[in-house]
Design an enzyme around this catalytic site. Structure first.
Site, PDB file in Angstrom:
ATOM      1  N   SER A   1      31.208  15.604  72.689  1.00  0.00           N
ATOM      2  CA  SER A   1      31.650  14.714  73.763  1.00  0.00           C
ATOM      3  C   SER A   1      31.614  15.451  75.093  1.00  0.00           C
ATOM      4  O   SER A   1      32.128  16.568  75.208  1.00  0.00           O
ATOM      5  CB  SER A   1      33.072  14.220  73.501  1.00  0.00           C
ATOM      6  OG  SER A   1      33.130  13.470  72.317  1.00  0.00           O
TER       7      SER A   1
ATOM      8  N   ARG B   1      42.923  16.816  73.969  1.00  0.00           N
ATOM      9  CA  ARG B   1      41.815  17.704  74.326  1.00  0.00           C
ATOM     10  C   ARG B   1      42.231  18.898  75.191  1.00  0.00           C
ATOM     11  O   ARG B   1      41.389  19.525  75.837  1.00  0.00           O
ATOM     12  CB  ARG B   1      40.699  16.931  75.044  1.00  0.00           C
ATOM     13  CG  ARG B   1      39.933  15.966  74.164  1.00  0.00           C
ATOM     14  CD  ARG B   1      39.075  16.720  73.144  1.00  0.00           C
ATOM     15  NE  ARG B   1      38.054  15.862  72.574  1.00  0.00           N
ATOM     16  CZ  ARG B   1      38.186  15.146  71.459  1.00  0.00           C
ATOM     17  NH1 ARG B   1      39.335  15.174  70.807  1.00  0.00           N
ATOM     18  NH2 ARG B   1      37.201  14.410  70.994  1.00  0.00           N
TER      19      ARG B   1
ATOM     20  N   GLU C   1      34.734  17.664  79.373  1.00  0.00           N
ATOM     21  CA  GLU C   1      35.306  18.515  78.313  1.00  0.00           C
ATOM     22  C   GLU C   1      34.513  19.799  78.202  1.00  0.00           C
ATOM     23  O   GLU C   1      35.055  20.838  77.814  1.00  0.00           O
ATOM     24  CB  GLU C   1      35.231  17.802  76.960  1.00  0.00           C
ATOM     25  CG  GLU C   1      36.304  16.812  76.688  1.00  0.00           C
ATOM     26  CD  GLU C   1      36.192  16.265  75.271  1.00  0.00           C
ATOM     27  OE1 GLU C   1      35.632  16.944  74.390  1.00  0.00           O
ATOM     28  OE2 GLU C   1      36.681  15.147  75.058  1.00  0.00           O
TER      29      GLU C   1
END
Length: 310
Positions: free
Chosen positions: A232, A183, A302
């Site tokens: 997410s 990520r 995130e």
């Protein structure tokens, strides 16, 4: 605003008829985020060419006006108060996708939706991008956050990336010169991703279709795709699942105003219809505090935050 009243190099540029861009003053960012949340940007500017992009960023830099480049807003939460600077979107020249038969690579502009590249690869019976089916963001956003799953991610497919950085200009780097991690990538905040080359290989179309259908089915079964969200919310901590931690802390279904921890997947916070950015931010902080208290683990978001005071 008229040219006669333009009070800075930035404002003079934005009213210049030769400026290759569409300019929207006081544009609600709720129109440009998947959350459908966000107050107005001082200016929302869709640049159509590299010339327009460089002129705009340089004018912002000269006048100390904050600027940010956004894609489709799939991973973005904008404050209710908005953003006091310039939001830049990549238009025409950054939305091309072509396939080079000799190198077996796609050359893709950063403004292209990643899902459309996946579909074009499938149409040509080319494998390597099936994991990204259904991904809602642009190629540029996918590169910056190294979009993918625990097992496959876009960085593995990158042959080269071209960026523009104020004060440095255009730089083209090979994919293996960029650090790709879960990520994350090694792009700096000031690096504007313009285009990339993605490597693919010929494969049986039934194999490709099978992988895509399995990935889509998994998404539909486990993610609240019908509700506005940013995807997410938290990165998975090493050796753990953020969703499992949030669920284990008893937070599934918990609400703050119009924001709710999804009943389907606890690593999603959805807008139930009238959520504010403050509702979402408060719920994120509540989840972080509860998971920290329960497990001693600090969840890292995130989602990108824009317009919030530190």
């Amino acid at each position: 605003m008229t040219a006669r009243h333009a009070s800075s190099p930035l404002e003079a540029l934005l009213v210049d008829g030769r400026f290759d861009a569409d300019v929207y003053p006081s544009e609600p960012m709720s129109r440009h985020t998947m959350y459908r949340i966000g107050g107005p940007a001082r200016f929302y500017v869709q640049v159509a060419s590299i010339g327009a992009l460089t002129r705009l960023v340089e004018a912002c830099e000269r006048t100390d006006v904050p600027w940010v480049v956004v894609g489709r807003g799939s991973n973005l939460l904008v404050a209710d108060e908005g953003f006091p600077g310039v939001v830049i979107a990549l238009g025409r020249d950054f939305r091309t996708c072509r396939f080079d038969e000799d190198t077996q690579r796609f050359c893709v502009g950063a403004g292209v939706p990643l899902s459309s590249v996946v579909q074009e690869a499938f149409r040509r019976s080319l494998a390597g991008l099936e994991f990204a089916v259904g991904t809602p963001g642009t190629v540029g956003g996918a590169l910056r956050m190294n979009a993918g799953s625990r097992d496959e991610w876009i960085g593995e497919r990158v042959a080269s990336v071209t960026t523009f950085t104020p004060g440095e200009g255009l730089v083209r780097r090979a994919g293996d010169e960029i650090a790709w991690d879960y990520r994350t990538s090694s792009f700096r905040p000031e690096d504007i991703i313009l285009e990339c080359e993605l490597s693919v290989e010929p494969a049986d179309p039934f194999f490709i279709r099978g992988k895509m259908e399995a990935s889509l089915a998994r998404r539909k079964k486990t993610q609240p795709l019908s509700d506005p969200s940013c995807g997410s919310v938290f990165r998975n901590p090493e050796g753990n699942s953020a969703g499992a931690l949030v669920e284990g802390a008893g937070l599934k279904g918990v609400c703050k105003g119009g924001a709710q921890v999804s009943e389907l997947h606890a690593n999603f916070i959805v807008n139930t219809g009238d959520a504010t950015a403050r509702d979402v931010k408060d719920l994120i902080e509540l989840v972080q505090a509860k998971v920290s208290e329960t497990y001693g683990i600090e969840l890292q978001p995130e989602v990108r935050f824009l317009g919030f005071s530190q």
